[in-house]
Design a protein around this motif. Structure first.
Motif, short mmCIF file in Angstrom:
data_model
loop_
_atom_site.label_atom_id
_atom_site.label_comp_id
_atom_site.label_asym_id
_atom_site.label_seq_id
_atom_site.Cartn_x
_atom_site.Cartn_y
_atom_site.Cartn_z
N MET B 1 1.02 68.94 -31.45
CA MET B 1 0.05 68.32 -30.14
C MET B 1 -0.82 69.96 -29.92
SD MET B 1 1.13 67.31 -26.54
CE MET B 1 1.58 65.18 -27.08
N ASN B 2 -1.86 70.07 -29.71
CA ASN B 2 -2.20 71.14 -29.38
C ASN B 2 -2.17 71.41 -27.65
OD1 ASN B 2 -4.63 69.41 -28.83
ND2 ASN B 2 -5.74 70.01 -30.31
N ALA B 3 -2.81 73.09 -27.59
CA ALA B 3 -2.71 72.64 -25.74
C ALA B 3 -3.40 72.11 -24.99
CB ALA B 3 -3.27 74.52 -25.76
N VAL B 6 -1.40 69.09 -24.25
CA VAL B 6 -0.52 69.20 -23.41
C VAL B 6 -1.09 69.06 -22.18
CG1 VAL B 6 1.13 71.03 -23.29
CG2 VAL B 6 0.78 70.79 -25.06
N GLU B 7 -2.34 69.78 -22.07
CA GLU B 7 -2.63 69.69 -20.39
C GLU B 7 -3.17 68.75 -20.08
OE1 GLU B 7 -5.75 72.88 -21.32
OE2 GLU B 7 -4.96 74.45 -20.34
N HIS B 9 -1.87 65.70 -21.06
CA HIS B 9 -1.26 64.88 -20.57
C HIS B 9 -0.06 65.75 -18.94
CE1 HIS B 9 0.05 61.96 -23.83
NE2 HIS B 9 -0.05 63.53 -24.58
N LEU B 10 -0.35 67.27 -19.31
CA LEU B 10 0.10 67.04 -17.91
C LEU B 10 -0.75 66.51 -16.73
CD1 LEU B 10 0.96 71.21 -17.88
CD2 LEU B 10 2.55 69.42 -17.82
N THR B 11 -1.65 66.55 -17.12
CA THR B 11 -2.99 66.21 -15.57
C THR B 11 -2.01 64.91 -15.18
OG1 THR B 11 -4.32 65.39 -17.16
CG2 THR B 11 -4.33 67.00 -15.46
N MET B 12 -1.73 64.16 -16.34
CA MET B 12 -0.85 62.71 -16.12
C MET B 12 -0.17 62.58 -14.97
SD MET B 12 -2.23 61.65 -19.47
CE MET B 12 -1.43 59.81 -20.02
N LEU B 13 0.83 64.02 -15.13
CA LEU B 13 1.71 63.62 -14.45
C LEU B 13 1.54 63.81 -13.02
CD1 LEU B 13 4.31 66.27 -16.35
CD2 LEU B 13 4.43 64.04 -15.89
N ALA B 14 1.47 62.75 -12.21
CA ALA B 14 1.44 63.17 -10.54
C ALA B 14 2.14 63.43 -9.95
CB ALA B 14 1.30 61.46 -9.93
N THR B 15 2.09 64.56 -8.87
CA THR B 15 3.07 64.58 -7.77
C THR B 15 3.14 64.20 -6.72
OG1 THR B 15 0.98 65.94 -6.72
CG2 THR B 15 2.16 67.51 -9.13
N ARG B 16 4.89 64.66 -6.67
CA ARG B 16 5.67 63.68 -5.71
C ARG B 16 4.66 63.62 -4.33
NH1 ARG B 16 10.89 65.35 -3.53
NH2 ARG B 16 9.96 64.02 -1.36
N ARG B 17 4.90 62.57 -3.47
CA ARG B 17 3.47 62.50 -2.41
C ARG B 17 4.76 63.10 -0.91
NH1 ARG B 17 -0.94 62.31 -2.60
NH2 ARG B 17 -1.88 61.61 -0.20
#
Lengths: 170, 123
Positions: B1-3, B6-7, B9-17
Protein backbone atom coordinates in the motif's frame (compact mmCIF):
# COMPACT_ATOMS: atom_id res chain seq x y z
CA UNK A 1 -15.50 38.96 24.53
CA UNK A 2 -19.06 38.20 25.57
CA UNK A 3 -20.20 34.83 26.85
CA UNK A 4 -22.21 34.41 23.63
CA UNK A 5 -19.10 34.88 21.51
CA UNK A 6 -17.21 32.41 23.66
CA UNK A 7 -20.01 29.87 23.29
CA UNK A 8 -20.16 30.27 19.52
CA UNK A 9 -16.39 29.77 19.35
CA UNK A 10 -16.80 26.63 21.44
CA UNK A 11 -19.58 25.33 19.21
CA UNK A 12 -17.57 25.99 16.07
CA UNK A 13 -14.14 24.73 17.11
CA UNK A 14 -14.26 22.67 20.30
CA UNK A 15 -14.67 19.37 18.41
CA UNK A 16 -11.45 20.02 16.45
CA UNK A 17 -9.52 21.12 19.54
CA UNK A 18 -10.83 18.04 21.35
CA UNK A 19 -9.77 15.63 18.60
CA UNK A 20 -6.32 17.23 18.34
CA UNK A 21 -5.73 17.15 22.08
CA UNK A 22 -7.05 13.61 22.36
CA UNK A 23 -4.53 12.50 19.74
CA UNK A 24 -1.75 14.23 21.61
CA UNK A 25 -2.65 13.13 25.13
CA UNK A 26 -4.63 9.93 24.46
CA UNK A 27 -6.25 10.46 27.82
CA UNK A 28 -9.77 11.81 28.14
CA UNK A 29 -9.29 13.39 31.56
CA UNK A 30 -6.15 15.18 30.51
CA UNK A 31 -7.81 16.30 27.28
CA UNK A 32 -10.63 17.84 29.28
CA UNK A 33 -8.17 19.68 31.53
CA UNK A 34 -6.23 20.99 28.55
CA UNK A 35 -9.41 22.06 26.72
CA UNK A 36 -10.42 23.93 29.82
CA UNK A 37 -7.00 25.57 29.83
CA UNK A 38 -7.34 26.58 26.16
CA UNK A 39 -10.71 28.26 26.69
CA UNK A 40 -9.53 29.89 29.92
CA UNK A 41 -6.59 31.43 28.09
CA UNK A 42 -8.93 32.59 25.37
CA UNK A 43 -11.33 34.15 27.89
CA UNK A 44 -8.53 35.88 29.79
CA UNK A 45 -6.92 37.43 26.74
CA UNK A 46 -9.53 37.69 24.00
CA UNK A 47 -7.52 40.36 22.21
CA UNK A 48 -5.13 37.63 21.07
CA UNK A 49 -7.81 36.04 18.95
CA UNK A 50 -6.98 36.54 15.30
CA UNK A 51 -9.16 36.47 12.20
CA UNK A 52 -8.91 32.70 11.81
CA UNK A 53 -9.71 31.27 15.22
CA UNK A 54 -9.21 27.58 14.48
CA UNK A 55 -5.46 27.58 13.74
CA UNK A 56 -5.04 29.88 16.72
CA UNK A 57 -7.01 27.56 19.01
CA UNK A 58 -5.03 24.55 17.79
CA UNK A 59 -1.86 26.47 18.50
CA UNK A 60 -3.12 27.32 21.99
CA UNK A 61 -3.97 23.64 22.50
CA UNK A 62 -0.48 22.59 21.45
CA UNK A 63 1.06 25.13 23.82
CA UNK A 64 -1.15 23.90 26.65
CA UNK A 65 -0.04 20.34 25.97
CA UNK A 66 3.66 21.33 25.87
CA UNK A 67 3.24 23.22 29.15
CA UNK A 68 1.67 20.14 30.67
CA UNK A 69 4.48 17.87 29.46
CA UNK A 70 7.11 20.26 30.82
CA UNK A 71 5.28 20.49 34.15
CA UNK A 72 4.77 16.80 34.59
CA UNK A 73 7.36 14.90 32.56
CA UNK A 74 7.00 11.64 34.51
CA UNK A 75 3.21 11.49 34.22
CA UNK A 76 3.33 12.33 30.53
CA UNK A 77 5.82 9.51 29.92
CA UNK A 78 3.67 7.05 31.86
CA UNK A 79 0.62 8.02 29.84
CA UNK A 80 2.57 7.69 26.60
CA UNK A 81 3.60 4.15 27.55
CA UNK A 82 0.22 3.08 28.87
CA UNK A 83 -1.52 3.93 25.60
CA UNK A 84 1.07 2.51 23.25
CA UNK A 85 -1.23 -0.34 22.11
CA UNK A 86 -4.67 -0.05 20.51
CA UNK A 87 -5.80 3.51 21.02
CA UNK A 88 -9.46 3.00 21.78
CA UNK A 89 -9.63 6.40 23.45
CA UNK A 90 -9.11 8.35 20.26
CA UNK A 91 -11.38 6.54 17.83
CA UNK A 92 -14.85 5.09 17.94
CA UNK A 93 -15.18 1.31 17.35
CA UNK A 94 -14.29 0.33 13.74
CA UNK A 95 -16.96 -0.51 11.18
CA UNK A 96 -18.59 -3.93 10.91
CA UNK A 97 -16.96 -4.69 7.58
CA UNK A 98 -14.33 -7.21 8.69
CA UNK A 99 -11.62 -6.25 6.20
CA UNK A 100 -12.07 -2.54 6.74
CA UNK A 101 -12.22 -3.06 10.49
CA UNK A 102 -8.94 -4.94 10.50
CA UNK A 103 -7.22 -2.27 8.45
CA UNK A 104 -8.63 0.42 10.71
CA UNK A 105 -7.38 -1.42 13.79
CA UNK A 106 -3.92 -1.73 12.26
CA UNK A 107 -3.84 1.96 11.38
CA UNK A 108 -5.04 2.94 14.84
CA UNK A 109 -2.37 0.75 16.40
CA UNK A 110 0.19 2.25 14.05
CA UNK A 111 -0.89 5.77 15.02
CA UNK A 112 -0.69 4.84 18.68
CA UNK A 113 2.89 3.70 18.22
CA UNK A 114 3.98 7.01 16.67
CA UNK A 115 5.79 9.62 18.77
CA UNK A 116 3.52 12.46 19.87
CA UNK A 117 5.25 14.99 17.57
CA UNK A 118 4.54 12.85 14.52
CA UNK A 119 0.99 12.15 15.67
CA UNK A 120 0.38 15.87 15.94
CA UNK A 121 1.57 16.46 12.37
CA UNK A 122 -0.50 13.55 11.02
CA UNK A 123 -3.57 14.81 12.81
CA UNK A 124 -3.22 18.35 11.49
CA UNK A 125 -2.55 17.11 7.97
CA UNK A 126 -5.23 14.43 7.75
CA UNK A 127 -8.06 15.72 9.92
CA UNK A 128 -7.49 19.48 9.74
CA UNK A 129 -6.29 19.62 6.12
CA UNK A 130 -3.56 22.11 6.99
CA UNK A 131 -0.59 22.72 4.72
CA UNK A 132 2.89 21.94 6.02
CA UNK A 133 3.49 25.66 6.35
CA UNK A 134 0.38 26.05 8.53
CA UNK A 135 1.36 22.97 10.52
CA UNK A 136 4.80 24.50 11.07
CA UNK A 137 3.24 27.71 12.36
CA UNK A 138 0.81 25.82 14.62
CA UNK A 139 3.49 23.59 16.14
CA UNK A 140 6.31 26.16 16.13
CA UNK A 141 8.49 24.06 13.86
CA UNK A 142 10.03 24.74 10.42
CA UNK A 143 7.95 23.72 7.41
CA UNK A 144 10.43 21.08 6.26
CA UNK A 145 10.46 19.53 9.74
CA UNK A 146 6.67 19.22 9.59
CA UNK A 147 6.95 17.60 6.15
CA UNK A 148 9.64 15.15 7.22
CA UNK A 149 7.74 14.18 10.38
CA UNK A 150 4.72 13.45 8.23
CA UNK A 151 6.76 11.37 5.82
CA UNK A 152 8.33 9.34 8.65
CA UNK A 153 4.91 8.83 10.19
CA UNK A 154 3.44 7.55 6.92
CA UNK A 155 6.39 5.20 6.45
CA UNK A 156 5.79 3.78 9.92
CA UNK A 157 2.08 3.37 9.26
CA UNK A 158 2.81 1.58 6.00
CA UNK A 159 5.17 -0.76 7.84
CA UNK A 160 2.51 -1.36 10.47
CA UNK A 161 -0.09 -2.54 7.97
CA UNK A 162 2.24 -4.34 5.55
CA UNK A 163 2.28 -7.78 7.32
CA UNK A 164 -1.48 -7.93 7.33
CA UNK A 165 -1.72 -7.08 3.64
CA UNK A 166 0.92 -9.68 2.79
CA UNK A 167 -1.03 -12.32 4.73
CA UNK A 168 -4.13 -11.39 2.81
CA UNK A 169 -2.39 -11.76 -0.53
CA UNK A 170 -0.86 -15.09 0.51
CA UNK B 1 0.00 0.00 0.00
CA UNK B 2 1.48 3.33 -1.01
CA UNK B 3 1.39 6.61 0.92
CA UNK B 4 -1.70 8.14 -0.78
CA UNK B 5 -3.66 4.96 -0.04
CA UNK B 6 -2.60 5.10 3.60
CA UNK B 7 -3.69 8.75 3.70
CA UNK B 8 -7.03 7.83 2.20
CA UNK B 9 -7.61 5.11 4.77
CA UNK B 10 -6.63 7.49 7.53
CA UNK B 11 -9.18 10.05 6.39
CA UNK B 12 -11.83 7.35 6.64
CA UNK B 13 -11.11 6.94 10.34
CA UNK B 14 -13.59 9.14 12.19
CA UNK B 15 -12.31 10.87 15.29
CA UNK B 16 -14.28 10.63 18.49
CA UNK B 17 -17.12 13.03 19.20
CA UNK B 18 -16.66 15.65 21.86
CA UNK B 19 -18.75 14.77 24.94
CA UNK B 20 -21.73 17.14 25.17
CA UNK B 21 -21.49 17.27 28.96
CA UNK B 22 -18.15 19.11 28.86
CA UNK B 23 -19.53 22.25 27.29
CA UNK B 24 -21.28 23.70 30.31
CA UNK B 25 -18.37 23.15 32.70
CA UNK B 26 -15.75 24.55 30.35
CA UNK B 27 -17.81 27.60 29.43
CA UNK B 28 -18.68 28.33 33.05
CA UNK B 29 -15.03 28.18 34.09
CA UNK B 30 -14.01 30.37 31.14
CA UNK B 31 -16.77 32.82 31.96
CA UNK B 32 -15.47 33.11 35.51
CA UNK B 33 -11.96 33.82 34.23
CA UNK B 34 -13.10 36.52 31.82
CA UNK B 35 -11.74 39.95 32.83
CA UNK B 36 -14.65 42.19 33.87
CA UNK B 37 -12.84 45.40 34.70
CA UNK B 38 -12.70 48.25 32.21
CA UNK B 39 -9.68 47.91 30.01
CA UNK B 40 -7.11 50.61 30.81
CA UNK B 41 -4.33 51.14 28.28
CA UNK B 42 -0.82 50.70 29.62
CA UNK B 43 0.19 54.31 29.03
CA UNK B 44 -2.81 55.58 31.02
CA UNK B 45 -1.91 53.26 33.87
CA UNK B 46 1.70 54.48 33.82
CA UNK B 47 0.60 58.13 33.78
CA UNK B 48 -1.68 57.53 36.77
CA UNK B 49 1.09 55.88 38.77
CA UNK B 50 3.48 58.73 37.86
CA UNK B 51 0.95 61.30 39.08
CA UNK B 52 0.54 59.43 42.37
CA UNK B 53 4.32 59.22 42.83
CA UNK B 54 4.73 62.95 42.06
CA UNK B 55 2.00 63.87 44.54
CA UNK B 56 3.57 61.72 47.21
CA UNK B 57 6.99 63.33 46.65
CA UNK B 58 5.46 66.81 46.80
CA UNK B 59 3.72 66.01 50.09
CA UNK B 60 6.91 64.53 51.53
CA UNK B 61 8.88 67.65 50.50
CA UNK B 62 6.30 69.98 52.08
CA UNK B 63 6.27 67.99 55.29
CA UNK B 64 10.01 68.27 55.73
CA UNK B 65 9.88 72.08 55.36
CA UNK B 66 7.41 72.59 58.23
CA UNK B 67 9.00 74.02 61.42
CA UNK B 68 10.29 71.44 63.78
CA UNK B 69 10.85 72.19 67.44
CA UNK B 70 13.59 70.04 68.82
CA UNK B 71 13.05 68.61 72.28
CA UNK B 72 14.94 70.52 74.96
CA UNK B 73 18.18 69.09 76.21
CA UNK B 74 18.71 68.39 79.88
CA UNK B 75 16.30 66.91 82.40
CA UNK B 76 12.61 67.10 81.49
CA UNK B 77 10.73 70.05 82.94
CA UNK B 78 7.93 69.34 85.31
CA UNK B 79 4.44 70.67 84.65
CA UNK B 80 4.98 73.17 87.34
CA UNK B 81 8.25 74.41 85.85
CA UNK B 82 6.64 74.82 82.45
CA UNK B 83 3.79 76.78 83.95
CA UNK B 84 6.19 78.97 85.91
CA UNK B 85 8.42 79.68 82.93
CA UNK B 86 5.79 79.72 80.23
CA UNK B 87 6.42 83.25 79.04
CA UNK B 88 10.16 82.70 78.77
CA UNK B 89 9.65 79.43 76.92
CA UNK B 90 7.30 81.12 74.48
CA UNK B 91 9.58 84.07 73.88
CA UNK B 92 12.62 81.82 73.47
CA UNK B 93 10.87 79.57 70.97
CA UNK B 94 9.52 82.43 68.91
CA UNK B 95 12.88 84.20 68.89
CA UNK B 96 14.70 81.01 68.02
CA UNK B 97 12.46 79.74 65.24
CA UNK B 98 10.89 82.85 63.70
CA UNK B 99 13.10 85.28 61.77
CA UNK B 100 13.14 88.78 63.32
CA UNK B 101 11.63 90.55 60.35
CA UNK B 102 8.66 88.15 60.26
CA UNK B 103 7.80 88.22 63.94
CA UNK B 104 4.08 88.74 63.35
CA UNK B 105 3.67 86.31 60.47
CA UNK B 106 1.73 83.01 60.49
CA UNK B 107 4.97 81.24 61.35
CA UNK B 108 4.95 83.02 64.67
CA UNK B 109 1.38 81.91 65.35
CA UNK B 110 2.26 78.39 64.31
CA UNK B 111 5.12 78.20 66.82
CA UNK B 112 2.84 79.38 69.59
CA UNK B 113 0.20 76.82 68.64
CA UNK B 114 2.80 74.05 68.69
CA UNK B 115 3.95 75.16 72.13
CA UNK B 116 0.42 75.28 73.47
CA UNK B 117 -0.45 71.87 72.09
CA UNK B 118 2.71 70.01 73.01
CA UNK B 119 4.37 71.80 75.91
CA UNK B 120 2.02 73.98 77.89
CA UNK B 121 0.40 72.08 80.77
CA UNK B 122 -3.36 71.91 80.79
CA UNK B 123 -4.86 74.26 83.28
Amino acid sequence: MTSGQLESLYDAHAQNVFAFLLHLTRCEHLTRDLMQEVFLRLARRPRLLVLKPRPYLLRLAHHAWIDHVRRDVVRARTLEQSFSSLDANCFPPPSRDAEQAELSTLLINGLAALPAEQRAVVHLKIWENLTFRQIGVTLDIPTHTAASRYRYALDKLRSAIRPSLENERA
Amino acid sequence: MNAPEVEQHLTMLATRRLPESWKRGILLASEAARPRALFVPRFVERAAWSAIAAAWLAIAALRTTTPFIAPPSGPPMSTRDVAAHWNQIRLYAVAEFVPVDESATPAHIHIEQELIIHIRPRS
